[in-house]
Structures are given as structure tokens and as C-alpha cells.
Design an enzyme around this catalytic site. Structure first.
Site, PDB file in Angstrom:
ATOM      1  N   SER A 145     -60.309  15.796   0.527  1.00  0.00           N
ATOM      2  CA  SER A 145     -59.176  15.283  -0.382  1.00  0.00           C
ATOM      3  C   SER A 145     -57.789  15.778  -0.196  1.00  0.00           C
ATOM      4  O   SER A 145     -57.775  17.167  -0.630  1.00  0.00           O
ATOM      5  CB  SER A 145     -59.985  14.677  -1.588  1.00  0.00           C
ATOM      6  OG  SER A 145     -58.813  14.448  -2.619  1.00  0.00           O
ATOM      7  N   TYR A 158     -63.888  17.734  -9.239  1.00  0.00           N
ATOM      8  CA  TYR A 158     -62.924  16.954  -8.035  1.00  0.00           C
ATOM      9  C   TYR A 158     -62.557  17.664  -7.136  1.00  0.00           C
ATOM     10  O   TYR A 158     -62.672  18.216  -5.471  1.00  0.00           O
ATOM     11  CB  TYR A 158     -62.510  15.821  -8.235  1.00  0.00           C
ATOM     12  CG  TYR A 158     -62.761  15.362  -6.644  1.00  0.00           C
ATOM     13  CD1 TYR A 158     -63.397  14.456  -6.389  1.00  0.00           C
ATOM     14  CD2 TYR A 158     -61.071  14.200  -6.544  1.00  0.00           C
ATOM     15  CE1 TYR A 158     -63.744  13.887  -4.720  1.00  0.00           C
ATOM     16  CE2 TYR A 158     -61.457  13.419  -4.828  1.00  0.00           C
ATOM     17  CZ  TYR A 158     -62.034  13.156  -3.866  1.00  0.00           C
ATOM     18  OH  TYR A 158     -62.519  12.358  -3.240  1.00  0.00           O
TER      19      TYR A 158
END
Length: 256
Positions: A145, A158
Site C-alpha cells: 500500500s 495498517y
């Protein structure tokens, strides 16, 4: 040159393949000749994608798997080998994001995030690498990501887990490069998926984000899938250990 992107004869397992970027990656690998094994914890969605891909002429097998459960990962690998054959390409597209500031992180959220986003990928990879070593050939791709390379006050946990995937790709590329196993990560920015809906449906957030993105738009799932095809095929045969950002230029922009 014409076979650079061909995956004929290759067997690809894609986790998180019942929707979004995982589904798009499974589709493009299948359309370029791979026998694809689609997997997610949603059995109904897997069945729907299986039927959809079959109509498109894709050689597809559906094996649902909750990657938070090691026994189910074991079954995914063993059943793939039984039904289709040894795995040539592994694409890990599973991930969860629990929002919250640093001080709000608790043990439950930490363990759940790390288990699903990082530990499951490590466990699955360990199951797949030995057969790749025997063949002296393999490609592993982790969906990381943009959060793996930028700070984020609301999705920090995350980001930490996804940064772990990017570092895992580098470590494995070094260790297993002599076995001709290539390992890379893809770090998408904002892509038009259900996963990104909390952002893409917030006009205030999107106005700021698009202003910071040179291409002035969000990404499409096929634009991530295209990169996965490159990394899985002969065309990407000399690329390994990379965390490739697909963000329309967001990370390089000064906002002008």
C-alpha cells in the site's frame, strides 16, 4: 518478444480474488494464459467469480480460504496441487484496515492486523517456496500500500503491516534470488474499489487528494492488475525486491 506477457503453462494462486484488485489481477493473469486459482473467505463470491471467469474462457479453480486460519492455508496449497499442480505464481491481495490513532492501538487490533496482513502472507509463502525452489522458477507478489511508504495518523497500524510486506519482498528476493524466485510488492494509492469507499465517497478528502495527484484522478483496478502481469511474466524477469508505487504521482507531487 510476442511471448513476453504470456503465462501459458503457469499456475497462479491469488488470495483476496473475489473482488477489487485481487479479482482484476486474477482476471488479467487468466486472460494471458495462466491457470488461476481464486481464493477468499467469501465462498459465495468465489463461486460467482468462478462462473464469471469461466464464461470468459479463463482456466479457473475456486478454493475458498480464510487466511487467518493456518489449516485453511494448508488446504489451499494442498488442494491447488491436487487439482491443478504446483504453484508458479503467488499473489497475496488480502488485507484489512482498522482506523485509529497511535494511542488507540490495542492488542486485539494489532494482532488481528498483523495476522491477516502480514503473518498469513509469511505462512502461505513458506508453503509455496519449496516447490518453486525445486523448479528453479517462481514469482511472488504482495499487494502492499501507499501507506507502506508514507506516514498516516489514522491508518498507522495498517501502514506498519503493509511496510512489513514490502520488506518481506526485499528479504525474500535476496534469499531466494539464486533459485530464480522473484519477489515484489505493489503499493497502490487510492484505487476505485469497495475497500477505498470510505475515502472515495468523501468529497472533501477526495478534493484534497486529487489536487495532490498529478494525474488528477484515482486509479483503476486494471492499472494495478497490469503491473501484476508484468511482474508475473517474462517481461518482468529482471525485476525483484521492489516495492512499486501505483498512485498517479501522489508521492512525488508538491501540490502544484
Amino acid at each position: 518478444m510476442k511471448d513476453l506477457f504470456s503465462l501459458v503453462g503457469k499456475i497462479a494462486v491469488i488470495t483476496g480474488a473475489s473482488a477489487g484488485m485481487g479479482k482484476a489481477i486474477a482476471r488479467i493473469l487468466g486472460l494471458n494464459g495462466a491457470k488461476v486459482v481464486i481464493s477468499s473467505n467469501d465462498e459465495t463470491a468465489c463461486s460467482n467469480v468462478f462462473e464469471e471467469f469461466q464464461k470468459e474462457g479463463i482456466q479457473v479453480t475456486a478454493i475458498p480460504c480464510d487466511i487467518s486460519v493456518k489449516k485453511e492455508i494448508d488446504f489451499l496449497v494442498s488442494e491447488t496441487e491436487r487439482q491443478v499442480g504446483k504453484i508458479d505464481i503467488l499473489v497475496n491481495c488480502v488485507g484489512i484496515a482498522i482506523p485509529g490513532s497511535f494511542l488507540s492501538i490495542n492488542t486485539e487490533d494489532f494482532e488481528k492486523t498483523m495476522q491477516i496482513n502480514l503473518q498469513s502472507a509469511i505462512y502461505l509463502t513458506k508453503k509455496v517456496i519449496p516447490s518453486m525452489q525445486q523448479k528453479k522458477d517462481g514469482a511472488i507478489i504482495y499487494l502492499s500500500s501507499l501507506s507502506s511508504v508514507r506516514g498516516n495518523k489514522n491508518l498507522g497500524l495498517y501502514g506498519i503491516s503493509k511496510a512489513g510486506l514490502a520488506q518481506l519482498a526485499r528479504n525474500l528476493a535476496v534469499e531466494f534470488g539464486p533459485d530464480n524466485i522473484r519477489v515484489n510488492a505493489i503499493s497502490p494509492g487510492v484505487i476505485d474499489t469497495e475497500f477505498a469507499k470510505p475515502m472515495t465517497t468523501n468529497s472533501e478528502i477526495m478534493e484534497r487528494r486529487i489536487a495532490l495527484t498529478p494525474l488528477r484522478r484515482i486509479g483503476k483496478v486494471e492499472e494495478v492488475a497490469g503491473l501484476a502481469l508484468l511482474l508475473a511474466s517474462k517481461a518482468g524477469g529482471f525485476i525483484t525486491g521492489q516495492n512499486i508505487i501505483v498512485d498517479g504521482g501522489t508521492t512525488i507531487s508538491d501540490g502544484n
